[in-house]
Design an enzyme around this catalytic site. Structure first.
Site, short mmCIF file in Angstrom:
data_model
loop_
_atom_site.label_atom_id
_atom_site.label_comp_id
_atom_site.label_asym_id
_atom_site.label_seq_id
_atom_site.Cartn_x
_atom_site.Cartn_y
_atom_site.Cartn_z
CB SER A 95 -0.90 -0.11 1.33
OG SER A 95 -2.14 1.11 1.13
CG LEU A 96 3.09 4.39 3.01
CD1 LEU A 96 2.97 5.72 2.66
CD2 LEU A 96 3.47 4.23 4.51
NE ARG A 120 -1.81 6.10 -0.76
CZ ARG A 120 -1.73 4.79 -0.03
NH1 ARG A 120 -1.36 5.16 1.14
NH2 ARG A 120 -2.19 3.73 -0.34
#
Length: 312
Positions: A95-96, A120
């Site tokens: 993800s990140l 984000r």
């Protein structure tokens, strides 16, 4: 001869004190924290090193904090003979962590990566605040059973498979009422367990569509550089075709499912058998052992100054 891949952790890996020893021992690492503080206009480094914990776990802080800590550990590694000898053939990030992987591969500048992950996190938190939501880890399920459980819970609201983490583990994401329903029915439908997660909201689900739209506008303003080595995309479980695909893949990732297991299996099938988890925590080495026990046993987690110094 096997091949080496770098793995970068995602949100949830943060702990108060992370990176403090690395920054103290390696000037190259400290320089990245100092630069991040300048970019953001507040002391991200102090929050990483000293907390408080509730500030560090806030989505808009934890995302750049984990990215900067991971890249600081990588910078420290690259100042040691053993670290310089490690040439990754590919990278992946959860993800990140995909932003960290892209920065490590030279496709995304450090400044842009810090700014983007802060935004984000903010956009995702705003989406969480708009509707009570959450995530539930399903154990002992495959993709089909996870979808079946979600389908049975959908009368209560939006619920979606969000993370295909490893063999037998799928995380689902949705509105709170639907998450509660999943916990109630999962075992009766064949899951071993259903564990509610402590998260800010329903990440990687249609609930994140507002965040996706805001982030898409930011990503369109960037020019990604060509990658120095392949990076696996979360939404496809396959390699980026090139820098031109980055904005689209990162946009889709916000409200799309993370196919982590598929991406790791792709790397293993392509001959990668040496994995280094770079950054805080050991979540990814744990998942790797569940995906492939033999490969996972040899994985190395690097998150402290002592671990970087001990690298051989």
């Amino acid at each position: 001869m096997g091949k080496t891949a770098f793995l970068f952790p995602g949100q949830g890996a943060q702990t108060v004190g992370m990176g403090k020893d690395v920054a103290a021992a390696f000037p190259a690492a400290k320089a990245l924290y100092d630069r991040a503080d300048e970019i953001l206009g507040f002391s991200l480094s102090k929050i990483c090193f000293e907390g408080p914990e509730d500030r560090l776990t806030a989505t808009d802080i934890s995302q750049p904090a984990i990215l900067v800590t991971s890249l600081a550990v990588l910078a420290a590694m690259r100042t040691t003979p053993a670290g310089q000898a490690l040439a990754p053939g590919a990278a992946a990030g959860l993800s990140l962590g995909e932003y960290t992987a892209l920065a490590a591969a030279g496709a995304l500048s450090f400044d842009d990566a810090v700014r983007l992950t802060h935004l984000r996190g903010r956009f995702m938190q705003e989406a969480c605040n708009a509707q009570p939501s959450g995530m539930v880890s399903l154990l002992g399920v495959d993709e089909a059973l996870a979808e079946k459980i979600c389908e049975a819970a959908r009368p209560a609201g939006i619920i979606w498979p969000a993370n295909y983490n490893s063999l037998g583990q799928v995380v689902v994401s949705g509105v709170k009422a639907a998450c509660d329903r999943v916990v109630e029915i999962a075992e009766s439908l064949g899951a071993q367990r259903a564990v509610p997660l402590t998260v800010a909201g329903g990440f990687h689900s249609p609930l994140m569509t507002p965040a996706r739209e805001k982030l898409a506008a930011e990503l369109k303003t960037l020019r990604f550089q060509e990658l120095n080595f392949p990076v696996v995309a979360n939404v496809t479980g396959d390699y980026y075709s090139g820098a031109a695909s980055a904005a689209d893949l990162l946009t889709r990732q916000v409200d799309g499912a993370v196919r982590w297991q598929q991406g790791i299996q792709k790397l293993i099938a392509d001959g990668f058998d040496r994995f280094y988890e770079i950054g805080p925590g050991r979540v990814l080495t744990g998942l790797l052992k569940r995906i492939d026990r033999q490969v996972g046993r040899g994985a190395v987690a690097l998150g402290t100054a002592a671990e970087v110094a001990a690298l051989k």
